[in-house]
Design a protein around this motif. Structure first.
Motif, short mmCIF file in Angstrom:
data_model
loop_
_atom_site.label_atom_id
_atom_site.label_comp_id
_atom_site.label_asym_id
_atom_site.label_seq_id
_atom_site.Cartn_x
_atom_site.Cartn_y
_atom_site.Cartn_z
N SER A 25 0.84 -1.19 0.00
CA SER A 25 0.00 0.00 0.00
C SER A 25 0.88 1.24 0.00
N GLY A 27 -0.84 4.46 -0.05
CA GLY A 27 -1.66 5.48 0.59
C GLY A 27 -2.36 6.42 -0.38
N ASP A 71 -6.56 -1.74 6.74
CA ASP A 71 -5.14 -1.54 6.40
C ASP A 71 -4.43 -0.76 7.51
N ASN A 74 -0.61 -0.38 7.69
CA ASN A 74 0.02 0.66 6.89
C ASN A 74 -0.45 2.05 7.31
N ARG A 75 -0.93 2.17 8.53
CA ARG A 75 -1.35 3.46 9.09
C ARG A 75 -2.47 4.12 8.31
N GLN A 76 -3.34 3.31 7.71
CA GLN A 76 -4.50 3.88 7.03
C GLN A 76 -5.72 3.69 7.92
N HIS A 80 -9.71 2.64 2.17
CA HIS A 80 -9.11 3.64 1.26
C HIS A 80 -8.94 3.06 -0.14
#
Ligand code: HEC
Ligand code: HEC
Ligand code: HEC
Ligand code: HEC
Length: 166
Positions: A25, A27, A71, A74-76, A80
């Motif tokens: 990912s 972002g 997610d 992946n800091r989402q 997204h």
């Protein structure tokens, strides 16, 4: 001694740095550089807020995060771009994005109602509204993008289980 150390390093690091890594990912901000309209539309959508809208106590519960923040690693925070379109590290470069075969080969997923059904399932409907996926699909259509809204093909019936072998 030195070659042993080198061998160990190759073993440890090798798999992490090969070109055949699965795509990651990158972002929504990266996608927005070329897809501003889709990004603007998404940012105002509930998908972008599906984690923040959870009660404090629910924000860490794995049984909620699978759909409300799939997610997180992946800091989402929400649902997204890449949740639906597939992780973009390999397909995002513009020469690949322009090639319909290559972008699919490198991870851009085709869209169908099956994408939505990963999360929009009958069992979870807090608003107690009957689930109408095609109506949801029409609502989702990214405003301002060049394609007209398309009606998705009906989901194919599940494949029957293979006959037991004798
Ligand atoms: C460097 C610019 C660039 C970046 C970054 C980029 N794209 Fe694209 N994207 C394009 C171009 C160019 C096309 C091709 C448009 C065309 O074919 O007319 C495209 C096409 C697409 C399509 C349409 C495919 C279709 O069926 O028409 C989707 C979906 C898409 N990109 C999603 C993403 C997502 C998600 C990200 C982020 C992970 C992303 N793109 C990042 C430039 C980019
Ligand atoms: C299987 C996927 C899935 C899981 C797991 C899930 N949700 Fe949801 N949740 C959804 C979807 C999809 C919606 C949007 C429903 C709609 O509006 O049609 C939603 C909506 C919500 C809403 C907004 C409802 C409203 O009335 O505005 C809340 C609050 C919520 N979920 C809480 C939770 C909590 C708490 C958990 C964990 C215990 C959880 N969800 C687990 C998919 C899921
Ligand atoms: C909930 C799933 C979902 C999310 C999240 C999502 N998309 Fe899409 N996207 C779709 C679907 C489904 C379509 C095709 C149907 C349509 O547009 O009506 C689409 C179409 C597109 C297209 C092609 C439309 C065009 O003509 O240009 C682009 C580009 C795109 N998305 C980019 C993005 C970007 C960038 C993000 C994040 C900022 C994003 N999408 C978030 C599901 C999603
Ligand atoms: C990873 C899980 C996930 C996927 C995949 C997903 N959604 Fe969602 N969707 C949610 C959650 C969670 C919410 C509720 C957010 C909230 O209320 O905070 C939601 C909300 C929505 C809403 C707003 C609710 C409403 O009633 O207006 C629409 C529209 C929607 N989704 C359409 C789609 C469509 C169409 C697809 C497939 C192209 C899709 N979603 C794929 C999780 C998902």
């Amino acid at each position: 001694m030195c070659w042993r150390l080198a061998a160990v390093l190759v073993l440890l690091l090798g798999p992490g740095i090969t070109w055949s890594d699965p795509p990651r990912s990158i972002g929504p901000e990266r996608c927005s550089k070329c897809h501003e309209a889709a990004h603007t539309d998404w940012a105002t959508h509930l998908h972008a807020k599906s984690w923040h809208r959870l009660k404090e106590a629910d924000r860490k519960r794995p049984q909620c995060l699978t759909c409300h923040a799939p997610d997180r690693q992946n800091r989402q925070a929400g649902v997204h771009c890449e949740t639906c379109h597939g992780p973009g590290s390999a397909y995002a470069p513009s020469h690949i994005m322009r090639d319909p075969n290559l972008r699919g080969y490198l991870g851009l997923l085709p869209q169908s109602l099956a994408t939505c059904q990963r999360c929009h399932v009958g069992g979870h409907s807090p608003k107690l509204k009957p689930l109408n996926l095609v109506e949801l699909w029409r609502k989702l259509h990214h405003k301002g993008t060049k394609s007209p809204a398309v009606t998705p093909a009906p989901t194919p019936a599940p494949t029957p289980a293979p006959a037991p072998s004798p």
